[in-house]
Design an enzyme around this catalytic site. Structure first.
Site, PDB file in Angstrom:
ATOM      1  N   ASP A   1       1.181   4.365   2.161  1.00 21.51           N
ATOM      2  CA  ASP A   1       0.752   4.855   3.469  1.00 21.51           C
ATOM      3  C   ASP A   1       0.984   6.358   3.561  1.00 21.51           C
ATOM      4  O   ASP A   1       2.141   6.819   3.551  1.00 21.51           O
ATOM      5  CB  ASP A   1       1.520   4.146   4.580  1.00 21.51           C
ATOM      6  CG  ASP A   1       1.226   2.651   4.610  1.00 21.51           C
ATOM      7  OD1 ASP A   1       0.040   2.297   4.645  1.00 21.51           O
ATOM      8  OD2 ASP A   1       2.186   1.849   4.579  1.00 21.51           O
TER       9      ASP A   1
ATOM     10  N   ASP B   1       0.836  -1.190   0.000  1.00 19.80           N
ATOM     11  CA  ASP B   1       0.000   0.000   0.000  1.00 19.80           C
ATOM     12  C   ASP B   1       0.874   1.244   0.000  1.00 19.80           C
ATOM     13  O   ASP B   1       2.079   1.178   0.258  1.00 19.80           O
ATOM     14  CB  ASP B   1      -0.898   0.033   1.246  1.00 19.80           C
ATOM     15  CG  ASP B   1      -1.956  -1.057   1.228  1.00 19.80           C
ATOM     16  OD1 ASP B   1      -2.481  -1.350   0.137  1.00 19.80           O
ATOM     17  OD2 ASP B   1      -2.245  -1.620   2.302  1.00 19.80           O
TER      18      ASP B   1
END
Length: 224
Positions: A141, A139
């Site tokens: 972040d 991901d």
């Protein structure tokens, strides 16, 4: 005042103390980290943390044994320099090519709205060290630090819109230091009254009502 995801650079004495507390199997990789001049990351404080200490961590570059995380402590006197989390603009060149244009558009639109986005986790570490941290399942972040409610809602809308193209994750950090996953916060605004969200700070974790967090923001821009 320290915050989660802050970056800190240790003094020579700080490194000596850290080396005395880490597992022997991690020493060679930690020494390489030190020699490269890379920072540690501030993490949530432990219950028995002494006054004048800060909890820090090192997420070492993935190897044959996977990701190795080293948690330790440093005295404030052993921290030579500290900055907030890496601004997103400083990580754009380290992003994989399929993400780069969309991520640059997000950063540009956030800046135009007066919002500063920061990045932590794998993308930040890849940008800071030049090592390979990102995987196909990683991901992005991000940290959104709104000053007022208008900035909060604009930031949440931006993250949601660009999240359709990018694997965005991360937190909204409120002025008192408490942070909430932006997806959870946005869902709470759309959910039933009284919904609570998980708020994390340097010292504690707890469930709170979004209104309690909103009360820490400036009001004027929301009313314009």
């Amino acid at each position: 005042m320290f915050a989660r995801h802050d970056l800190v650079w240790l003094t020579s004495r700080g490194w000596q103390r850290v080396r005395a507390t880490v597992p022997p199997g991690a020493l060679d990789r930690l020494d390489a980290w030190r020699d490269a001049g890379w920072p540690a990351v501030v993490r949530r404080a432990e219950i028995d943390l002494a006054p004048g200490e800060v909890a820090i961590g090192f997420a070492l570059p993935p190897g044959a044994d996977g990701k190795v995380r080293v948690g330790c402590r440093a005295e404030l006197a052993d921290i030579g320099r500290r900055t907030r989390a890496l601004p997103l603009v400083g990580a754009l060149d380290a992003a994989p090519a399929p993400w780069r244009d969309a991520l640059a558009a997000l950063e540009r639109q956030a800046a135009e709205a007066g919002l500063g986005l920061a990045v932590y986790g794998s993308l930040a570490l890849q940008a800071l060290t030049g090592q390979s941290y990102l995987m196909p399942t990683s991901d992005i972040d991000l940290l959104l630090r709104p000053l007022n409610r208008a900035q909060l809602m604009t930031g949440l809308d931006l993250l949601a819109r660009h999240g359709a193209l990018l694997p965005l994750d991360g937190e909204v950090v409120f002025p008192d230091g408490r942070a909430v996953a932006w997806k959870e916060l946005r869902a709470a605004f759309d959910g039933a009254p009284g919904t609570r969200v998980l708020a994390k700070s340097l010292e504690r974790v707890g469930l709170v009502k979004p209104d309690e967090l909103l009360a820490t923001l400036e009001e004027d821009a929301w009313l314009d």
